[in-house]
Design a protein around this motif. Structure first.
Motif, mmCIF file in Angstrom:
data_model
loop_
_atom_site.group_PDB
_atom_site.id
_atom_site.type_symbol
_atom_site.label_atom_id
_atom_site.label_comp_id
_atom_site.label_asym_id
_atom_site.label_seq_id
_atom_site.Cartn_x
_atom_site.Cartn_y
_atom_site.Cartn_z
ATOM 1 N N ALA A 41 -57.195 8.877 -26.537
ATOM 2 C CA ALA A 41 -56.226 8.361 -27.508
ATOM 3 C C ALA A 41 -55.919 9.401 -28.581
ATOM 4 C CB ALA A 41 -56.771 7.088 -28.159
ATOM 5 N N VAL A 42 -56.951 10.107 -29.033
ATOM 6 C CA VAL A 42 -56.730 11.144 -30.053
ATOM 7 C C VAL A 42 -55.803 12.229 -29.509
ATOM 8 C CG1 VAL A 42 -57.850 12.988 -31.359
ATOM 9 C CG2 VAL A 42 -58.891 10.714 -31.271
ATOM 10 N N THR A 43 -56.065 12.663 -28.267
ATOM 11 C CA THR A 43 -55.233 13.719 -27.674
ATOM 12 C C THR A 43 -53.803 13.232 -27.453
ATOM 13 O OG1 THR A 43 -57.218 14.429 -26.507
ATOM 14 C CG2 THR A 43 -55.166 15.429 -25.845
ATOM 15 N N LEU A 50 -51.979 13.338 -30.725
ATOM 16 C CA LEU A 50 -51.641 14.719 -31.076
ATOM 17 C C LEU A 50 -50.432 15.191 -30.259
ATOM 18 C CD1 LEU A 50 -55.193 16.367 -31.340
ATOM 19 C CD2 LEU A 50 -53.577 15.901 -33.205
ATOM 20 N N GLY A 51 -50.388 14.792 -28.980
ATOM 21 C CA GLY A 51 -49.240 15.150 -28.138
ATOM 22 C C GLY A 51 -47.945 14.563 -28.664
ATOM 23 N N LEU A 52 -48.026 13.316 -29.128
ATOM 24 C CA LEU A 52 -46.837 12.689 -29.708
ATOM 25 C C LEU A 52 -46.359 13.444 -30.938
ATOM 26 C CD1 LEU A 52 -47.685 8.876 -29.433
ATOM 27 C CD2 LEU A 52 -45.945 10.132 -28.136
ATOM 28 N N LEU A 53 -47.325 13.826 -31.782
ATOM 29 C CA LEU A 53 -46.966 14.557 -33.003
ATOM 30 C C LEU A 53 -46.339 15.902 -32.696
ATOM 31 C CD1 LEU A 53 -50.084 13.790 -35.250
ATOM 32 C CD2 LEU A 53 -47.764 12.877 -35.508
ATOM 33 N N LEU A 54 -46.937 16.602 -31.735
ATOM 34 C CA LEU A 54 -46.408 17.906 -31.380
ATOM 35 C C LEU A 54 -45.046 17.793 -30.704
ATOM 36 C CD1 LEU A 54 -49.646 19.614 -30.046
ATOM 37 C CD2 LEU A 54 -48.456 20.107 -32.175
ATOM 38 N N GLY A 55 -44.874 16.733 -29.926
ATOM 39 C CA GLY A 55 -43.624 16.558 -29.217
ATOM 40 C C GLY A 55 -42.461 16.212 -30.122
ATOM 41 N N THR A 56 -42.742 15.588 -31.260
ATOM 42 C CA THR A 56 -41.666 15.190 -32.187
ATOM 43 C C THR A 56 -41.499 16.199 -33.325
ATOM 44 O OG1 THR A 56 -43.252 13.866 -33.466
ATOM 45 C CG2 THR A 56 -42.001 12.755 -31.730
ATOM 46 N N GLY A 57 -42.409 17.216 -33.316
ATOM 47 C CA GLY A 57 -42.356 18.204 -34.409
ATOM 48 C C GLY A 57 -41.186 19.175 -34.259
ATOM 49 N N ILE A 110 -50.274 16.239 -22.857
ATOM 50 C CA ILE A 110 -49.084 16.973 -22.390
ATOM 51 C C ILE A 110 -47.930 16.011 -22.120
ATOM 52 C CG2 ILE A 110 -48.186 18.320 -20.460
ATOM 53 C CD1 ILE A 110 -49.805 19.949 -22.371
ATOM 54 N N SER A 111 -48.259 14.865 -21.503
ATOM 55 C CA SER A 111 -47.215 13.892 -21.196
ATOM 56 C C SER A 111 -46.555 13.364 -22.467
ATOM 57 C CB SER A 111 -47.818 12.737 -20.393
ATOM 58 O OG SER A 111 -46.858 11.735 -20.128
ATOM 59 N N ALA A 112 -47.382 13.123 -23.508
ATOM 60 C CA ALA A 112 -46.834 12.583 -24.758
ATOM 61 C C ALA A 112 -45.932 13.571 -25.466
ATOM 62 C CB ALA A 112 -47.987 12.180 -25.682
ATOM 63 N N SER A 113 -46.072 14.863 -25.175
ATOM 64 C CA SER A 113 -45.246 15.866 -25.851
ATOM 65 C C SER A 113 -43.814 15.888 -25.323
ATOM 66 C CB SER A 113 -45.873 17.252 -25.701
ATOM 67 O OG SER A 113 -45.820 17.682 -24.340
ATOM 68 N N GLY A 114 -43.572 15.167 -24.199
ATOM 69 C CA GLY A 114 -42.219 15.037 -23.688
ATOM 70 C C GLY A 114 -41.823 16.034 -22.621
ATOM 71 N N VAL A 115 -42.772 16.760 -22.061
ATOM 72 C CA VAL A 115 -42.434 17.729 -21.021
ATOM 73 C C VAL A 115 -42.148 16.997 -19.718
ATOM 74 C CG1 VAL A 115 -43.846 19.517 -22.105
ATOM 75 C CG2 VAL A 115 -44.849 18.046 -20.355
ATOM 76 N N SER A 116 -41.659 17.743 -18.727
ATOM 77 C CA SER A 116 -41.288 17.132 -17.451
ATOM 78 C C SER A 116 -42.519 16.711 -16.651
ATOM 79 C CB SER A 116 -40.467 18.123 -16.625
ATOM 80 O OG SER A 116 -41.280 19.223 -16.221
ATOM 81 N N ASN A 117 -42.282 15.835 -15.679
ATOM 82 C CA ASN A 117 -43.349 15.348 -14.808
ATOM 83 C C ASN A 117 -43.997 16.506 -14.037
ATOM 84 O OD1 ASN A 117 -44.633 12.877 -13.671
ATOM 85 N ND2 ASN A 117 -43.871 13.737 -11.748
#
Length: 366
Positions: free
Chosen positions: A354-356, A359-366, A163-170
């Motif tokens: 690490a896998v999750t 995935l969060g990074l990918l979803l966050g930049t999608g 969730i954090s990697a997707s860029g949402v708020s703290n």
């Protein structure tokens, strides 16, 4: 026997023998301390082990002679083992004692006798047998505790990092972590309760009735249906019929074969299978609490106000240390290397997280 005509020992040999002497004395003390926490047969076995270590002590005293000098301190591991034995006397101490016996250097040391090396090998198996009883008693609730803690650590770290990697708020990360904690703990507790209750019910269904032997005097001797009982339990036809005939031929068959009909549900080491599984409520509570205690760790950085990459790194470090601790604990109980088990837990946990995170990074930049 110690040879009287052997050359004067070297300084290195004297130091080594003194260390062996100190370790043997400390190990004997460990077994006596463990025996003080036991009764009956276990106490006698532990005292016999202490006596055997005393024989080894006499061997090194004879070799040292006037070089015995002041008693040395045992090695660090043996001192720690002695401290734990005096304070606790638990299965953890027996597991550590098992590892200590396995590390004996006597097989490769020419100054130790073959009998001493053989003793140490046998001692390892004796302690393994004693520890196995405690491991079996712990296995039900302990299994739930370990699985719960590791699931909480890994699943909530993965959730928080993803969730954090997707860029949402703290704030969203924190709420997500707390929701994952509560949902996971409830799910783990309910799952463990159902699992253990189901397993106990299956065992109870397979346990022979305890009062069947009272009908033995009324059985038809010619039909001899008692043989069917023994055949159903795995005996060959001839063996089952012979055993049934023997039982029915006794003067008081209603008393003579009660143990044979109402078989014990204890394992060979005297541990009840139901006890080894644990209770449904105990497993559920243990799993709930340990999942919660594990799942709260990845959330701690966000609870104290950290955010971004700093919170991610702190959460990963805290979880890594916890995974090392739980893995090492399992290693100690199983008699395996604590470090290796800890590293295994760490690698598995970090790989999942690490896998999750990716995935969060990918979803966050999608």
């Amino acid at each position: 026997m110690v040879q009287l005509d052997r050359p004067a020992p070297s300084a290195a040999s004297i130091r080594r023998w003194r260390q062996y002497l100190a370790d043997e004395r400390a190990e004997a003390s460990v077994y006596r301390d463990l025996a003080s926490h036991r009764t009956g047969e276990e106490r006698e076995i532990l005292l016999a082990l202490a006596e055997a270590e005393g024989r080894h002590e006499q061997h090194w005293l004879a070799l040292l002679g006037e070089n015995a000098g002041r008693s040395r301190r045992p090695d660090l591991q043996t001192r720690a083992l002695g401290l734990l034995a005096r304070r606790f006397g638990s299965v953890f101490v027996l597991a550590l004692a098992q590892r200590a016996e396995a590390r004996s250097p006597y097989e490769s040391d020419r100054d130790a006798t073959e009998a001493m090396a053989a003793d140490e090998r046998i001692h390892e198996e004796v302690v393994r047998g004693l520890a196995a009883r405690g491991r079996a008693r712990l296995s039900g609730t302990f299994r739930a505790a370990v699985f719960g803690a590791n699931d909480g650590l890994v699943s909530n770290l993965s959730l928080v990092l993803g969730i954090s990697a997707s860029g949402v708020s703290n704030h969203v990360v924190l709420l997500t972590g707390l929701a994952g904690l509560l949902a996971g703990a409830m799910s783990m507790g309910a799952g463990e309760y159902v699992s253990v209750r189901s397993q106990r019910e299956l065992l109870e269904a397979a346990t022979p009735a305890t009062d069947t032997h009272i009908v033995l005097p009324q059985l038809d001797l010619d039909a001899n249906e008692l043989a069917l009982v023994y055949r159903a339990r795995g005996m060959e036809v001839a063996e089952a019929e012979a055993h049934a005939a023997e039982v029915l031929g006794r003067p008081d068959p209603d008393l003579g074969d009660a143990p044979a009909l109402a078989e014990s549900d204890e394992s060979d080491d005297g541990v009840d299978e139901h006890e080894a599984i644990g209770t449904g409520l105990g497993a559920a509570v243990s799993s709930f609490c340990f999942f919660g205690s594990g799942a709260v760790i990845p959330v701690l950085p966000y609870l104290v106000g950290l955010s971004g990459l700093t919170a991610v790194v702190v959460a990963a470090v805290l979880v890594g240390l916890s995974l090392l601790a739980t893995g090492a604990t399992v290693g100690l109980l199983s008699g395996a290397s604590p470090l290796r088990r800890g590293l295994r837990q760490l690698v598995i946990g970090y790989a999942a997280a690490a896998v999750t995170y990716l995935l969060g990074l990918l979803l966050g930049t999608g």
